[in-house]
Design a protein around this motif. Sequence first.
Motif, PDB file in Angstrom:
ATOM      1  N   MET A 174       0.634  -1.230  -0.064  1.00  0.00           N
ATOM      2  CA  MET A 174      -0.171  -0.009   0.126  1.00  0.00           C
ATOM      3  C   MET A 174       0.956   1.224   0.179  1.00  0.00           C
ATOM      4  O   MET A 174       0.513   2.455  -0.710  1.00  0.00           O
ATOM      5  CB  MET A 174      -0.855   0.135   1.287  1.00  0.00           C
ATOM      6  CG  MET A 174      -1.994  -1.144   1.034  1.00  0.00           C
ATOM      7  SD  MET A 174      -3.218  -1.096   2.463  1.00  0.00           S
ATOM      8  CE  MET A 174      -4.129   0.180   2.121  1.00  0.00           C
ATOM      9  N   THR A 175       2.121   1.323   0.645  1.00  0.00           N
ATOM     10  CA  THR A 175       3.169   2.421   0.463  1.00  0.00           C
ATOM     11  C   THR A 175       3.574   2.573  -0.814  1.00  0.00           C
ATOM     12  O   THR A 175       3.528   3.482  -1.238  1.00  0.00           O
ATOM     13  CB  THR A 175       4.126   2.159   1.432  1.00  0.00           C
ATOM     14  OG1 THR A 175       3.681   2.133   2.898  1.00  0.00           O
ATOM     15  CG2 THR A 175       5.007   3.367   1.396  1.00  0.00           C
ATOM     16  N   THR A 176       3.844   1.448  -1.520  1.00  0.00           N
ATOM     17  CA  THR A 176       4.216   1.662  -2.882  1.00  0.00           C
ATOM     18  C   THR A 176       3.102   2.341  -3.792  1.00  0.00           C
ATOM     19  O   THR A 176       3.501   2.853  -4.599  1.00  0.00           O
ATOM     20  CB  THR A 176       4.764   0.234  -3.544  1.00  0.00           C
ATOM     21  OG1 THR A 176       5.905  -0.293  -2.476  1.00  0.00           O
ATOM     22  CG2 THR A 176       5.355   0.330  -4.796  1.00  0.00           C
ATOM     23  N   LEU A 177       1.864   1.550  -3.696  1.00  0.00           N
ATOM     24  CA  LEU A 177       0.753   2.269  -4.357  1.00  0.00           C
ATOM     25  C   LEU A 177       0.567   3.828  -4.330  1.00  0.00           C
ATOM     26  O   LEU A 177       0.281   4.298  -5.052  1.00  0.00           O
ATOM     27  CB  LEU A 177      -0.444   1.421  -4.247  1.00  0.00           C
ATOM     28  CG  LEU A 177      -0.471  -0.108  -4.654  1.00  0.00           C
ATOM     29  CD1 LEU A 177      -1.669  -1.026  -4.208  1.00  0.00           C
ATOM     30  CD2 LEU A 177      -0.114   0.013  -6.282  1.00  0.00           C
ATOM     31  N   ALA A 178       0.639   4.020  -2.850  1.00  0.00           N
ATOM     32  CA  ALA A 178       0.295   5.563  -2.616  1.00  0.00           C
ATOM     33  C   ALA A 178       1.445   6.342  -3.092  1.00  0.00           C
ATOM     34  O   ALA A 178       1.064   7.418  -3.509  1.00  0.00           O
ATOM     35  CB  ALA A 178       0.547   5.704  -1.070  1.00  0.00           C
ATOM     36  N   ASN A 179       2.767   5.842  -3.234  1.00  0.00           N
ATOM     37  CA  ASN A 179       3.656   6.672  -3.798  1.00  0.00           C
ATOM     38  C   ASN A 179       3.467   6.838  -5.111  1.00  0.00           C
ATOM     39  O   ASN A 179       3.815   7.796  -5.761  1.00  0.00           O
ATOM     40  CB  ASN A 179       5.138   6.039  -3.536  1.00  0.00           C
ATOM     41  CG  ASN A 179       5.353   6.052  -1.950  1.00  0.00           C
ATOM     42  OD1 ASN A 179       5.184   7.179  -1.111  1.00  0.00           O
ATOM     43  ND2 ASN A 179       6.248   5.362  -1.358  1.00  0.00           N
ATOM     44  N   LEU A 180       3.200   5.698  -5.932  1.00  0.00           N
ATOM     45  CA  LEU A 180       2.976   5.769  -7.117  1.00  0.00           C
ATOM     46  C   LEU A 180       1.853   6.575  -7.835  1.00  0.00           C
ATOM     47  O   LEU A 180       1.958   7.372  -8.665  1.00  0.00           O
ATOM     48  CB  LEU A 180       2.666   4.212  -7.823  1.00  0.00           C
ATOM     49  CG  LEU A 180       3.895   3.414  -8.026  1.00  0.00           C
ATOM     50  CD1 LEU A 180       3.548   1.960  -8.242  1.00  0.00           C
ATOM     51  CD2 LEU A 180       4.894   3.881  -8.766  1.00  0.00           C
ATOM     52  N   LEU A 181       0.638   6.602  -7.069  1.00  0.00           N
ATOM     53  CA  LEU A 181      -0.347   7.396  -7.092  1.00  0.00           C
ATOM     54  C   LEU A 181       0.002   8.739  -6.885  1.00  0.00           C
ATOM     55  O   LEU A 181      -0.828   9.943  -7.665  1.00  0.00           O
ATOM     56  CB  LEU A 181      -1.451   6.850  -6.474  1.00  0.00           C
ATOM     57  CG  LEU A 181      -2.191   5.626  -6.675  1.00  0.00           C
ATOM     58  CD1 LEU A 181      -3.304   5.116  -5.882  1.00  0.00           C
ATOM     59  CD2 LEU A 181      -2.838   5.561  -8.084  1.00  0.00           C
ATOM     60  N   SER A 182       0.619   9.079  -5.957  1.00  0.00           N
ATOM     61  CA  SER A 182       0.810  10.435  -5.578  1.00  0.00           C
ATOM     62  C   SER A 182       1.958  11.029  -6.667  1.00  0.00           C
ATOM     63  O   SER A 182       1.767  12.059  -7.087  1.00  0.00           O
ATOM     64  CB  SER A 182       1.486  10.548  -4.276  1.00  0.00           C
ATOM     65  OG  SER A 182       2.772  10.045  -4.238  1.00  0.00           O
ATOM     66  N   GLY A 183       2.747  10.145  -7.016  1.00  0.00           N
ATOM     67  CA  GLY A 183       3.850  10.681  -8.128  1.00  0.00           C
ATOM     68  C   GLY A 183       3.040  11.003  -9.550  1.00  0.00           C
ATOM     69  O   GLY A 183       3.364  11.708 -10.155  1.00  0.00           O
ATOM     70  N   SER A 184       2.052  10.005  -9.913  1.00  0.00           N
ATOM     71  CA  SER A 184       1.345  10.212 -11.039  1.00  0.00           C
ATOM     72  C   SER A 184       0.259  11.534 -11.107  1.00  0.00           C
ATOM     73  O   SER A 184       0.334  12.434 -12.026  1.00  0.00           O
ATOM     74  CB  SER A 184       0.446   8.993 -11.432  1.00  0.00           C
ATOM     75  OG  SER A 184      -0.312   8.841 -10.355  1.00  0.00           O
ATOM     76  N   THR A 185      -0.321  11.830  -9.871  1.00  0.00           N
ATOM     77  CA  THR A 185      -1.093  13.085  -9.602  1.00  0.00           C
ATOM     78  C   THR A 185      -0.233  14.370  -9.737  1.00  0.00           C
ATOM     79  O   THR A 185      -0.604  15.046 -10.262  1.00  0.00           O
ATOM     80  CB  THR A 185      -1.815  12.875  -8.311  1.00  0.00           C
ATOM     81  OG1 THR A 185      -2.444  11.565  -8.281  1.00  0.00           O
ATOM     82  CG2 THR A 185      -2.627  14.281  -8.140  1.00  0.00           C
ATOM     83  N   SER A 186       0.910  14.340  -9.247  1.00  0.00           N
ATOM     84  CA  SER A 186       1.796  15.410  -9.193  1.00  0.00           C
ATOM     85  C   SER A 186       2.282  15.839 -10.641  1.00  0.00           C
ATOM     86  O   SER A 186       2.372  17.039 -11.089  1.00  0.00           O
ATOM     87  CB  SER A 186       2.949  15.359  -8.105  1.00  0.00           C
ATOM     88  OG  SER A 186       3.576  14.272  -8.476  1.00  0.00           O
ATOM     89  N   SER A 187       2.705  14.632 -11.221  1.00  0.00           N
ATOM     90  CA  SER A 187       3.188  15.010 -12.707  1.00  0.00           C
ATOM     91  C   SER A 187       2.214  15.441 -13.444  1.00  0.00           C
ATOM     92  O   SER A 187       2.286  16.377 -14.541  1.00  0.00           O
ATOM     93  CB  SER A 187       3.863  13.564 -13.233  1.00  0.00           C
ATOM     94  OG  SER A 187       2.964  12.588 -13.222  1.00  0.00           O
ATOM     95  N   SER A 188       0.733  14.881 -13.230  1.00  0.00           N
ATOM     96  CA  SER A 188      -0.149  15.267 -14.472  1.00  0.00           C
ATOM     97  C   SER A 188      -0.601  16.889 -13.783  1.00  0.00           C
ATOM     98  O   SER A 188      -0.990  17.621 -14.785  1.00  0.00           O
ATOM     99  CB  SER A 188      -1.454  14.385 -14.065  1.00  0.00           C
ATOM    100  OG  SER A 188      -1.896  14.454 -12.914  1.00  0.00           O
ATOM    101  N   SER A 189      -0.536  17.203 -12.747  1.00  0.00           N
ATOM    102  CA  SER A 189      -0.943  18.402 -12.221  1.00  0.00           C
ATOM    103  C   SER A 189      -0.059  19.678 -12.763  1.00  0.00           C
ATOM    104  O   SER A 189      -0.217  20.640 -13.168  1.00  0.00           O
ATOM    105  CB  SER A 189      -1.034  18.582 -10.874  1.00  0.00           C
ATOM    106  OG  SER A 189       0.164  18.162 -10.102  1.00  0.00           O
ATOM    107  N   SER A 190       1.415  19.157 -12.613  1.00  0.00           N
ATOM    108  CA  SER A 190       2.433  19.942 -13.209  1.00  0.00           C
ATOM    109  C   SER A 190       2.509  20.032 -14.609  1.00  0.00           C
ATOM    110  O   SER A 190       2.595  21.292 -15.051  1.00  0.00           O
ATOM    111  CB  SER A 190       3.783  19.431 -12.621  1.00  0.00           C
ATOM    112  OG  SER A 190       4.049  17.928 -13.462  1.00  0.00           O
ATOM    113  N   SER A 191       2.272  19.035 -15.304  1.00  0.00           N
ATOM    114  CA  SER A 191       2.080  19.309 -16.957  1.00  0.00           C
ATOM    115  C   SER A 191       0.910  20.030 -17.327  1.00  0.00           C
ATOM    116  O   SER A 191       0.793  20.988 -18.137  1.00  0.00           O
ATOM    117  CB  SER A 191       1.863  17.856 -17.448  1.00  0.00           C
ATOM    118  OG  SER A 191       0.643  17.234 -16.852  1.00  0.00           O
TER     119      SER A 191
END
Length: 222
Positions: free
Chosen positions: A193-210
């Motif tokens: 669940m920690t790995t999934l949370a990091n992946l989801l937060s990383g994808s969310t931050s990258s999409s918001s920055s783009s």
Amino acid sequence: MASTLISNNVVANTDRSRKKKKKKTQARDQQLQQQEDDKNHNKWKSETQQQIYSSKLLQTLSQVHLSPPPPSATATATRRGRVVREAADRVLAVAAKGKTRWSRAILTNRLKLKFQKKHRKQPRVVSATGTSRSPKKPKVSVLRLKGKSLPAVQRKVRVLGRLVPGCRKQPLPVILEEATDYIAALEMQVRAMTTLANLLSGSTSSSSSSSSSSSSSGPPTS
């Protein structure tokens, strides 16, 4: 007289050989059981098992339908957290394949909750006088009264039995065996669940920055 002694010796030798075979069989069974337990405990530490659990958890969460949120944002977050936790525990029990007592207890408890929710929707039974039946007062358990006088070790064993699903009334060897496997499974669940949370937060931050970069660039000038 001699024949009696010979027969007694034969019987004694037969009994000793049977006892030796029984001890060897018990030792072999215990060794096989220990190997099986070690195999089950080690599987929770493997990267393959963690990936399988993560994929099943994502699939289960994608199929979860939340009811309309209440007006309070705190209540909404609490409900979603409870739903995610129940889904994670259910997937963990399925990953154990019902080989452990704690996994069977989680799955059985899930079925009981569904049954209770189904019957809660039915109207309350009204007596002939027109008044609904009052709920019965909970009885004070004798075990609770005696719990304060138990030794410290027994109290700790009872607490551990309550923490591990399906082990409330089990003996100490069963509780220890189930707790060892349950803790290893929970550690794997936390890692996944920690790995999934990091992946989801990383994808969310990258999409918001783009999206912010594209909006700041503005329309091209002629």
